[in-house]
Design a protein around this motif. Structure first.
Motif, PDB file in Angstrom:
ATOM      1  N   PRO A  36       0.832  -1.207   0.000  1.00 41.18           N
ATOM      2  CA  PRO A  36       0.000   0.000   0.000  1.00 41.18           C
ATOM      3  C   PRO A  36       0.860   1.248   0.000  1.00 41.18           C
ATOM      4  O   PRO A  36       1.868   1.322   0.697  1.00 41.18           O
ATOM      5  N   LYS A  37       0.461   2.189  -0.822  1.00 45.65           N
ATOM      6  CA  LYS A  37       1.267   3.403  -0.954  1.00 45.65           C
ATOM      7  C   LYS A  37       0.803   4.480   0.012  1.00 45.65           C
ATOM      8  O   LYS A  37       1.508   5.418   0.294  1.00 45.65           O
ATOM      9  N   GLN A  38      -0.422   4.370   0.497  1.00 46.76           N
ATOM     10  CA  GLN A  38      -0.891   5.408   1.424  1.00 46.76           C
ATOM     11  C   GLN A  38      -1.703   4.776   2.543  1.00 46.76           C
ATOM     12  O   GLN A  38      -2.199   3.665   2.401  1.00 46.76           O
ATOM     13  N   GLY A  39      -1.799   5.499   3.602  1.00 46.75           N
ATOM     14  CA  GLY A  39      -2.554   4.997   4.752  1.00 46.75           C
ATOM     15  C   GLY A  39      -1.706   4.040   5.554  1.00 46.75           C
ATOM     16  O   GLY A  39      -0.598   3.678   5.185  1.00 46.75           O
ATOM     17  N   GLN A  40      -2.235   3.600   6.691  1.00 46.88           N
ATOM     18  CA  GLN A  40      -1.476   2.709   7.551  1.00 46.88           C
ATOM     19  C   GLN A  40      -2.149   1.352   7.570  1.00 46.88           C
ATOM     20  O   GLN A  40      -3.338   1.248   7.820  1.00 46.88           O
ATOM     21  N   LEU A  41      -1.377   0.345   7.302  1.00 51.95           N
ATOM     22  CA  LEU A  41      -1.932  -1.008   7.380  1.00 51.95           C
ATOM     23  C   LEU A  41      -1.386  -1.649   8.646  1.00 51.95           C
ATOM     24  O   LEU A  41      -0.179  -1.719   8.843  1.00 51.95           O
ATOM     25  N   SER A  42      -2.277  -2.068   9.475  1.00 52.31           N
ATOM     26  CA  SER A  42      -1.766  -2.764  10.652  1.00 52.31           C
ATOM     27  C   SER A  42      -2.730  -3.862  11.046  1.00 52.31           C
ATOM     28  O   SER A  42      -3.927  -3.748  10.838  1.00 52.31           O
ATOM     29  N   VAL A  43      -2.184  -4.902  11.553  1.00 48.85           N
ATOM     30  CA  VAL A  43      -3.006  -5.982  12.062  1.00 48.85           C
ATOM     31  C   VAL A  43      -2.874  -5.952  13.566  1.00 48.85           C
ATOM     32  O   VAL A  43      -1.758  -5.903  14.098  1.00 48.85           O
ATOM     33  N   GLU A  44      -3.982  -5.944  14.237  1.00 45.71           N
ATOM     34  CA  GLU A  44      -3.905  -5.870  15.688  1.00 45.71           C
ATOM     35  C   GLU A  44      -3.329  -7.171  16.219  1.00 45.71           C
ATOM     36  O   GLU A  44      -3.890  -8.234  16.004  1.00 45.71           O
ATOM     37  N   ASP A  45      -2.189  -7.060  16.852  1.00 43.10           N
ATOM     38  CA  ASP A  45      -1.500  -8.244  17.327  1.00 43.10           C
ATOM     39  C   ASP A  45      -1.232  -8.061  18.810  1.00 43.10           C
ATOM     40  O   ASP A  45      -0.122  -7.790  19.228  1.00 43.10           O
ATOM     41  N   THR A  46      -2.268  -8.165  19.580  1.00 44.42           N
ATOM     42  CA  THR A  46      -2.056  -8.044  21.019  1.00 44.42           C
ATOM     43  C   THR A  46      -1.675  -9.412  21.561  1.00 44.42           C
ATOM     44  O   THR A  46      -2.120 -10.435  21.050  1.00 44.42           O
ATOM     45  N   ALA A  47      -0.875  -9.374  22.575  1.00 40.82           N
ATOM     46  CA  ALA A  47      -0.489 -10.626  23.194  1.00 40.82           C
ATOM     47  C   ALA A  47      -1.682 -11.187  23.939  1.00 40.82           C
ATOM     48  O   ALA A  47      -2.228 -10.541  24.814  1.00 40.82           O
ATOM     49  N   GLY A  48      -2.076 -12.381  23.539  1.00 32.74           N
ATOM     50  CA  GLY A  48      -3.207 -13.001  24.218  1.00 32.74           C
ATOM     51  C   GLY A  48      -2.730 -13.824  25.391  1.00 32.74           C
ATOM     52  O   GLY A  48      -1.533 -13.947  25.635  1.00 32.74           O
ATOM     53  N   MET A  49      -3.683 -14.359  26.121  1.00 30.11           N
ATOM     54  CA  MET A  49      -3.291 -15.211  27.235  1.00 30.11           C
ATOM     55  C   MET A  49      -2.816 -16.552  26.678  1.00 30.11           C
ATOM     56  O   MET A  49      -3.240 -16.968  25.611  1.00 30.11           O
ATOM     57  N   VAL A  50      -1.947 -17.189  27.406  1.00 24.83           N
ATOM     58  CA  VAL A  50      -1.418 -18.463  26.909  1.00 24.83           C
ATOM     59  C   VAL A  50      -1.917 -19.624  27.768  1.00 24.83           C
ATOM     60  O   VAL A  50      -2.053 -19.513  28.981  1.00 24.83           O
ATOM     61  N   LEU A  51      -2.173 -20.709  27.076  1.00 22.20           N
ATOM     62  CA  LEU A  51      -2.536 -21.947  27.769  1.00 22.20           C
ATOM     63  C   LEU A  51      -1.261 -22.677  28.167  1.00 22.20           C
ATOM     64  O   LEU A  51      -0.236 -22.552  27.494  1.00 22.20           O
ATOM     65  N   CYS A  52      -1.342 -23.434  29.226  1.00 27.10           N
ATOM     66  CA  CYS A  52      -0.247 -24.353  29.512  1.00 27.10           C
ATOM     67  C   CYS A  52      -0.298 -25.460  28.468  1.00 27.10           C
ATOM     68  O   CYS A  52      -1.358 -25.794  27.949  1.00 27.10           O
ATOM     69  N   LYS A  53       0.849 -26.046  28.186  1.00 23.55           N
ATOM     70  CA  LYS A  53       0.930 -26.998  27.088  1.00 23.55           C
ATOM     71  C   LYS A  53       0.474 -28.397  27.519  1.00 23.55           C
ATOM     72  O   LYS A  53       0.495 -28.720  28.701  1.00 23.55           O
ATOM     73  N   PRO A  54       0.067 -29.180  26.535  1.00 20.93           N
ATOM     74  CA  PRO A  54      -0.279 -30.568  26.878  1.00 20.93           C
ATOM     75  C   PRO A  54       0.952 -31.298  27.395  1.00 20.93           C
ATOM     76  O   PRO A  54       2.079 -30.971  27.024  1.00 20.93           O
ATOM     77  N   LYS A  55       0.720 -32.247  28.272  1.00 23.15           N
ATOM     78  CA  LYS A  55       1.850 -32.931  28.899  1.00 23.15           C
ATOM     79  C   LYS A  55       1.908 -34.377  28.448  1.00 23.15           C
ATOM     80  O   LYS A  55       0.976 -35.139  28.678  1.00 23.15           O
ATOM     81  N   VAL A  56       3.003 -34.740  27.814  1.00 20.89           N
ATOM     82  CA  VAL A  56       3.259 -36.153  27.562  1.00 20.89           C
ATOM     83  C   VAL A  56       3.729 -36.752  28.873  1.00 20.89           C
ATOM     84  O   VAL A  56       4.619 -36.208  29.515  1.00 20.89           O
ATOM     85  N   LEU A  57       3.089 -37.807  29.302  1.00 17.90           N
ATOM     86  CA  LEU A  57       3.421 -38.336  30.622  1.00 17.90           C
ATOM     87  C   LEU A  57       4.658 -39.228  30.541  1.00 17.90           C
ATOM     88  O   LEU A  57       4.790 -40.008  29.610  1.00 17.90           O
ATOM     89  N   PRO A  58       5.547 -39.083  31.510  1.00 21.29           N
ATOM     90  CA  PRO A  58       6.719 -39.953  31.524  1.00 21.29           C
ATOM     91  C   PRO A  58       6.356 -41.364  31.949  1.00 21.29           C
ATOM     92  O   PRO A  58       5.498 -41.558  32.819  1.00 21.29           O
ATOM     93  N   LEU A  59       6.983 -42.342  31.332  1.00 16.58           N
ATOM     94  CA  LEU A  59       6.763 -43.729  31.736  1.00 16.58           C
ATOM     95  C   LEU A  59       7.578 -44.008  32.994  1.00 16.58           C
ATOM     96  O   LEU A  59       8.560 -43.337  33.265  1.00 16.58           O
TER      97      LEU A  59
END
Lengths: 89, 515
Positions: A36-59
């Motif tokens: 784009p040659k004019q105007g501002q292009l932006s994508v709102e990229d706010t940091a969202g909350m994060v989930l804890c990751k799935p856990k592979v269980l140790p044997l």
């Protein structure tokens, strides 16, 4: 102020998502880069909350399983003696 | 009479078939009988044979591989007399997990234990509690049911198992140790070895065991390597690591054994000298090429030092020698899962299933791998089986937690909510579930609930960055910048490389500067 493509808005700056490059080119070369040659292009990229990751269980190792088995057996062996006096009071 | 087996032979046969209870009963009958039938020319009588066999049977019942046994209590961590430097150089200590050079997955992908190490694919008695890296962390870690540590290893599992062995003999102990004339037994090496193992493993009476071993090694004129190893084991249990090291080294000089190398490496690991242990293993590999336990020892050390890629290489070496090694398969599988290759992880876990491993953990892992490898038909049935096979509430909680992720993945947030709730029903200290519930509550717009859940999560697991980071985001949204800043700093402490946290802190600093 026009940046290239999707760009993270600067901290403290205004976030103003504006439409840019509305006219789509037609034909075979349909997917050309849009700068784009004019105007501002932006994508709102706010940091969202994060989930804890799935856990592979140790044997469990064999010795750990045996230890747990022994402990469980010990608990069970101890229980009848401990359980008997309970109903008395 | 003619058709009946000779009783001692029968007992021996039971012992060989690992029917220890039966063997012990038969020996007891023999011991109660008249001590007749002695052969004059033999040094050992039938009576002694039965006695020795019974000690061995009782030992076998509670025998756990001593190499794997390791438990470090809080007192040992505080009163560490062996530390050479207060702050070890990076790459030379097991207590500094943050120095990751191995290019392992970041905490954003792979969950970490309370000591800041990525969770492993396999637990042994020594890895179970997770060595806290510093004293501060050991105290800071809340004492939940699973993280509770014994005060000292002397009061830990060894002692508990010692009392356990008493329970198996309701009519008093088989051998009354205080009445034993140890020097008499030390003269008879064949009896002494069985007796030592009985005292050490069954009675857990290290001091008496050490006395016996010291007398016996004297009787053998210090020429029997076996006794030296046993003395070393006793010293290790008593916490005299340097003395143990001397005994093991002396034993190695007499007789090169893999076991002794493993014990010696264990001493070095306890002394927090992983590099020495690594060298020892590598020298051992020169003398015993392709020895699986040695390669596996190297892999474990690399894993503990957070050098995941080297660990994976050594685990692969293990599999080249022994392609049914459960630990190696499980560790490689979990590595693949967390490096975004669930399809390959699935193959490793399937291999374990083919080998006959059949438990809750394996099915849970299979379910997760299937889901992330887009094999949806197997996912839910694997999880069902995992729930069915769960042996205690903690395992059930783990399975429900992972099921919650599957629910999030398919977008069924109601199901996810219920799964995480069920996790907490089964295990009330599950910090990850609190955090994820908070995220779901936040989506619904319930800020207060989310805040409370996040606070619970961060107090339960201060080592995780997620609750701190989420709390920072939430506080920033409602305008509480000060709290947001403190939480963000905690998040950065837990995970220094987290980009979003860094940005948030930068943003907050700009806000403060504007004020």
């Amino acid at each position: 102020a026009a940046g290239s493509g999707a760009r993270r808005p600067r901290a403290g700056g205004r976030r103003r998502p504006t439409a840019a490059g509305t006219a789509m080119p037609e034909g075979k070369a349909a997917f050309r880069e849009v700068l784009p040659k004019q105007g501002q292009l932006s994508v709102e990229d706010t940091a969202g909350m994060v989930l804890c990751k799935p856990k592979v269980l140790p044997l469990k190792s064999v010795s750990l399983e045996k230890l747990e088995k022994l402990q469980r057996a010990a608990l069970e062996a101890a229980r009848p003696e401990g359980a008997a006096p309970q109903p008395q009071p | 009479m003619g058709l009946e087996l000779e009783p001692l032979f029968q007992a021996w046969s039971c012992f060989r078939r690992r029917k220890f209870r039966q063997c012990s009963d038969l020996c007891a009958q023999l011991l109660e009988g008249p001590p007749g039938g002695q052969e004059a020319d033999s040094e050992y009588s039938v009576f002694q044979a039965a006695w020795s066999l019974k000690t061995r049977a009782l030992t076998e019942m509670v025998y756990v591989d001593e190499i794997d046994m390791d438990e470090e209590g809080i007192a040992e961590v505080i009163l560490d007399e062996n530390a050479i430097a207060q702050v070890a150089r990076p790459g030379t200590s097991l207590k500094l997990p943050g120095t990751s050079q191995g290019g392992g997955p970041s905490p954003a992908v792979r969950p970490v234990t309370q000591s800041g190490r990525p969770i492993t694919g396999f637990v042994r008695p020594s890895t179970q509690s997770g060595r806290p890296s510093t004293m501060e962390q050991a105290i800071k870690t809340p004492r939940t049911a699973l993280t509770a540590r014994p005060i000292t290893s002397a009061s830990g599992r060894y002692a508990r198992l010692g009392t356990a062995s008493m329970l198996t003999n309701p009519d008093g102990p088989f051998i009354n140790l205080s009445r034993l004339n140890l020097s008499k037994y030390a003269q008879k090496p064949k009896l002494a070895k069985a007796l030592f193992e009985y005292i050490f493993h069954h009675e857990n009476d290290v001091k008496n065991a050490l006395d016996l071993a010291a007398l016996a090694t004297e009787h053998a004129q210090f020429k029997d390597w076996w006794w030296k190893v046993q003395i070393g084991k006793c010293y290790y249990r008593l916490g005299l690591y340097r003395e143990a090291e001397k005994q093991f080294k002396s034993a190695l000089k007499q007789q090169d054994m893999v076991d002794t190398v493993l014990y010696l490496a264990k001493v070095y690991l306890r002394l927090d000298q992983p590099v020495t242990a690594l060298n020892l293993f590598k020298q051992g590999l020169d003398r015993f090429p392709g020895e699986v336990t040695l390669i596996c020892g190297i892999a474990r050390i690399y894993e503990e030092m957070n050098n995941i890629s080297s660990a994976a290489e050594y685990y692969k070496d293990v599999l080249k020698q022994d392609n049914t090694h459960v630990e190696a398969i499980a560790c490689i599988g979990s590595n693949h899962f967390y490096s975004d290759q669930p399809e390959i992880a699935l193959r490793f876990y399937r291999r374990l299933l083919q080998m006959g491993v059949y438990n809750c953990q394996l099915f849970n892992n299979l379910g997760l791998c299937c889901f992330y490898a887009q094999q949806y038909d197997m996912t839910l049935s694997s999880f069902e089986r995992a729930l069915f096979l769960a042996e205690n509430e903690e395992e059930t909680a783990d399975v429900w937690y992972n099921l919650g992720h599957v629910a999030v993945g398919i977008g069924d947030l109601n199901l996810a909510y219920q799964c995480f709730k069920l996790t907490l029903v089964n295990n009330n200290d599950y910090a990850e579930a609190y955090n994820n519930l908070a995220v779901l509550e936040m989506r619904k717009g319930h800020i207060e609930q989310a805040r409370a859940l996040l606070q619970t999560a961060s107090s339960l697991a201060p080592h995780m960055y997620e609750p701190h980071f989420n709390f920072a985001i939430l506080s920033e949204k409602v305008g509480d910048l000060q709290r947001s800043y403190t939480a963000a700093q905690k998040s950065e402490e837990a995970f220094p490389g987290h980009v979003d946290t860094q940005q948030l802190i930068k943003q907050l600093k700009q806000h403060f500067a504007m004020l």
